[in-house]
Design a protein around this motif. Structure first.
Motif, short mmCIF file in Angstrom:
data_model
loop_
_atom_site.label_atom_id
_atom_site.label_comp_id
_atom_site.label_asym_id
_atom_site.label_seq_id
_atom_site.Cartn_x
_atom_site.Cartn_y
_atom_site.Cartn_z
N GLN A 90 34.00 41.71 40.44
CA GLN A 90 32.67 41.16 40.17
C GLN A 90 31.55 42.03 40.71
OE1 GLN A 90 35.42 39.81 41.66
NE2 GLN A 90 34.63 38.26 43.14
N GLU A 91 31.88 42.91 41.67
CA GLU A 91 30.82 43.76 42.22
C GLU A 91 30.65 45.05 41.44
OE1 GLU A 91 31.09 44.31 46.45
OE2 GLU A 91 31.73 42.23 46.76
N THR A 101 38.70 48.95 40.57
CA THR A 101 38.80 48.01 41.71
C THR A 101 39.83 48.52 42.71
OG1 THR A 101 40.49 46.65 40.67
CG2 THR A 101 38.22 45.98 40.33
N GLU A 107 40.08 38.77 47.17
CA GLU A 107 39.01 39.16 46.25
C GLU A 107 39.45 40.32 45.38
OE1 GLU A 107 35.05 38.21 48.98
OE2 GLU A 107 35.76 40.24 48.72
N ARG A 132 38.29 49.20 34.52
CA ARG A 132 37.80 48.37 35.63
C ARG A 132 38.91 48.09 36.64
NH1 ARG A 132 33.55 45.46 35.98
NH2 ARG A 132 31.78 46.00 34.64
#
Lengths: 600, 78
Positions: B21-22, B13, A8, B9
């Protein structure tokens, strides 16, 4: 750190150089931790602090994980030093702390710091209280910080006639800390913040924004340097200190090629450059030899040419006597390194190899990845710092034994020559006239015993690593005992080479630790030692039976079946290893006849 | 998405160890649990490395949400 599904988050490199960006270092830690083998040891840090040091985590985790150790960090409150040490529920007193690290600054310790007339006496009083509590603390090792001497003097360029300026006061306070560490080493060690900022400089070390915003005064350069120092200590505690230095000769010990330039043409000089850089480098080699590191040569040369330099060059600090081995020939260096490892009875992962030739180094890197390779830098003026810079050889204490070890290996060479003269092994062993002096350990041997538990990997039944503090605990308890073996033969003493630790529970004696130093193997000394210890322990404690265990490690497979020799029967195979039981007070086998036992 | 937003971004992350995506457009210290005080310090330091800029003490204290962070970076980064 929380674990997340790696796919992820994204594919980040698992191996980053410490010069990588902060975000890459943080991203790499999860992947590095996941890649560790299950046998990788855990190491728990506890921070006793009055400032914010959490910024160290990315650097400390990265360095620990690349050294294949799992780090865990716990922090105390802010400036609740005594409560953190004394309260039974504080994060620093519950659970096992392998190393307690202080991060105490004067600015937070004493609100009067920096005001006119400030003296260090109040801080010193508080520190005395903290140190006393630390002495009683359960942490195995404690790292104390020094205070940073102020960068700017409050009295300007003048010198205080009574040394009452802040810099002098802080220096005195640091002397107090250093002295305490000296007296309580090696359980206590020093994180010399003052020396680190001396190395790095104020602007590279200090971030005043975060100091004022969140009491976090340090920039990356300082945090990473501190992490590096902490990991040096961890490596020493885990028995991973390098023990052997292998040196190329041409363009490594001197400038030039002795076979071509001759004795007069090579560059090695106490005054002129570049010869002086090689001379200064040789000084560091001697410093390591002094600490008991084995020094060896591996060079493509004629032996004669190399020894001519060592014996006759006016500026060669390195002499034949310093060497514990050498391979000077025209063969492949990888084979030579493997031979040296066999001669010295030492794993290649304890070796450091220095050479100027990148092709040689690359071959060793590929064929023998466990050897640490160092290249002579192009910036020759940076060469002398090479061996000490990374603390590869660092241990927490040296004993006289360490310094004599090189001599032992030289004597070993003699013994091997002697061996060639005997028809069979038994004749040879008898000719050695071995004496095994076996006695209960004395307080003066604690350091050497602890060191052996930390460093001995091959002949080690349980590989339990103990500190001085732990050994003292065994000595002090009536339910445990420690025996040592000091061996010698007609060539000289081998020193303290065996440790036997046993505990008892009712009429059962339990072997906690049995280890033998590599250099004492091959002579049946371990049999004389174990039998004598079991005999004496059995009598003292009136035992009816013995329990022992073999805990497998990456290096101790040679002793997997050891207990069976003495009639121990295997019991259950536990999660970690194989346990054994002997249903008798002593084994029935006889000790080796050719070893004379000395008792005290 | 602009280059500045993309790169910001990416750094977020990695530092917050949170999938892209969060991280909502309105992500802030109030709605993202991973964005605690230690993560904030590391985030600001990492962004300074990424963009070669320096934040003032005020900006460090104020930029607790993504929109303001991006505005601040746009004004500094050329």
């Amino acid at each position: 750190m929380q674990s997340r599904n790696k796919s992820e988050i994204g594919n980040f490199p698992t191996s980053v150089e410490p010069t990588a960006s902060l975000s890459d270092i943080i991203a790499a830690t999860d992947t590095l931790e996941a890649a560790l083998p299950p046998s990788a040891p855990k190491f728990n840090f506890g921070f006793l602090r009055n400032v914010t040091l959490e910024g160290i985590e990315p650097y400390l985790c990265y360095r620990m994980l690349t050294n294949r150790v799992r780090p865990r960090m716990v922090y105390g409150g802010y400036g609740s030093l005594m409560q953190d040490l004394l309260h039974p529920n504080s994060p620093l007193t519950t659970g096992r702390t392998d190393m307690l690290v202080t991060a105490i600054m004067l600015e937070e310790l004493d609100p009067r710091y920096g005001l006119p007339g400030w003296t260090s006496s109040r801080a010193r009083d508080e520190l005395e209280g903290v140190f006393e509590a630390l002495l009683a603390n359960g942490a195995a090792t404690i790292a104390l910080n020094t205070f940073i001497v102020p960068y700017r003097s409050e009295i300007g360029v003048m010198t205080s006639s009574d040394a009452s300026d802040a810099a002098a006061e802080v220096t005195r306070l640091n002397e107090f800390v250093r002295d305490f560490v000296r007296r309580n080493s090696p359980r206590f060690c020093l994180m010399d913040w003052d020396r680190l900022v001396h190395l790095i400089g104020e602007s590279a070390a200090t971030d005043y924004r975060y100091w004022y915003l969140s009491r976090a005064p340090f920039k990356r350069a300082f945090l990473d340097a501190l992490a590096k120092e902490l990991v040096k200590v961890v490596r020493a505690l885990l028995g991973r200190a390098k023990k052997c230095l292998v040196l190329d000769c041409d363009n490594t010990l001197w400038g030039g090629i002795v076979g071509e330039d001759g004795l007069e043409g090579i560059k090695l000089d106490g005054h002129e450059y570049p010869g002086r850089a090689f001379y200064d480098f040789q000084k560091t080699v001697l410093q390591l030899a002094e600490r008991g590191i084995l020094v060896t040569l591996c060079s493509r040369n004629n032996e004669q040419d190399v020894f001519t330099v060592l014996d006759r060059h006016p500026w060669s600090l390195l002499k034949r006597d310093h060497l514990s081995g050498f391979r000077i020939n025209w063969e492949d260096k990888t084979a030579n390194l493997a031979d040296l490892a066999k001669d010295l009875n030492l794993g290649l992962d304890f070796f450091v190899f220095v050479d100027d030739n990148p092709r040689e180094l690359e071959m060793v890197r590929q064929m023998l990845p466990q050897v640490t390779i160092l290249q002579v830098p192009e910036r020759l003026y940076e060469y002398p710092a090479l061996l000490l810079r990374d603390g590869l050889f660092d241990t927490l204490a040296t004993s006289r034994e360490d310094r004599h070890r090189a001599k032992h290996y030289q004597m070993e060479v003699q013994r091997k020559a002697e061996r060639g003269r005997h028809q069979n092994l038994e004749g040879y062993l008898r000719s050695l006239e071995l004496v095994a002096s076996i006695h209960p350990a004395g307080l003066g041997e604690v350091g050497r015993i602890a060191q052996l538990t930390q460093k001995t990997n091959q002949f080690n039944l349980t590989t339990r690593r103990y500190t001085d503090h732990d050994i003292q605990g065994f000595l002090a308890s009536p339910d445990s005992c420690v025996y040592t073996l000091v061996a010698s033969d007609r060539f000289g003493s081998l020193g303290l080479v065996g440790v036997f630790i046993a505990r008892h529970r009712g009429q059962t004696a339990i072997v906690d630790t049995l280890l033998m130093s590599c250099r004492a193997l091959g002579r049946h000394l371990e049999h004389a030692f174990v039998l004598e210890c079991m005999q004496r322990v059995g009598t003292t404690w009136e035992v009816e039976e013995w329990e022992a265990v073999y805990l497998p490690s990456a290096k101790n497979s040679q002793v997997a079946a050891f207990w069976e020799i003495y009639g121990f029967k295997p019991q259950e195979q536990g999660e970690q290893g194989q346990s054994y039981n002997l249903g008798a007070p002593v084994p029935t086998i006889d000790p080796p006849a050719f070893i004379r036992i000395e008792r005290e | 998405m602009s280059d500045i937003e993309n790169r910001t971004r990416t750094v977020m992350t990695k530092v917050l160890q949170t999938p892209a995506q969060e991280i909502a457009a309105e992500a802030s210290r109030k709605n993202l649990a991973a964005w605690d005080s230690l993560a904030h310090m590391n985030l600001m330091l990492a962004l300074e490395e990424e963009f070669g800029v320096e934040f003032s003490d005020q900006e460090i204290a104020d930029c607790d949400n993504l929109p303001l962070l991006l505005d601040t970076l746009r004004s500094k980064y050329t």
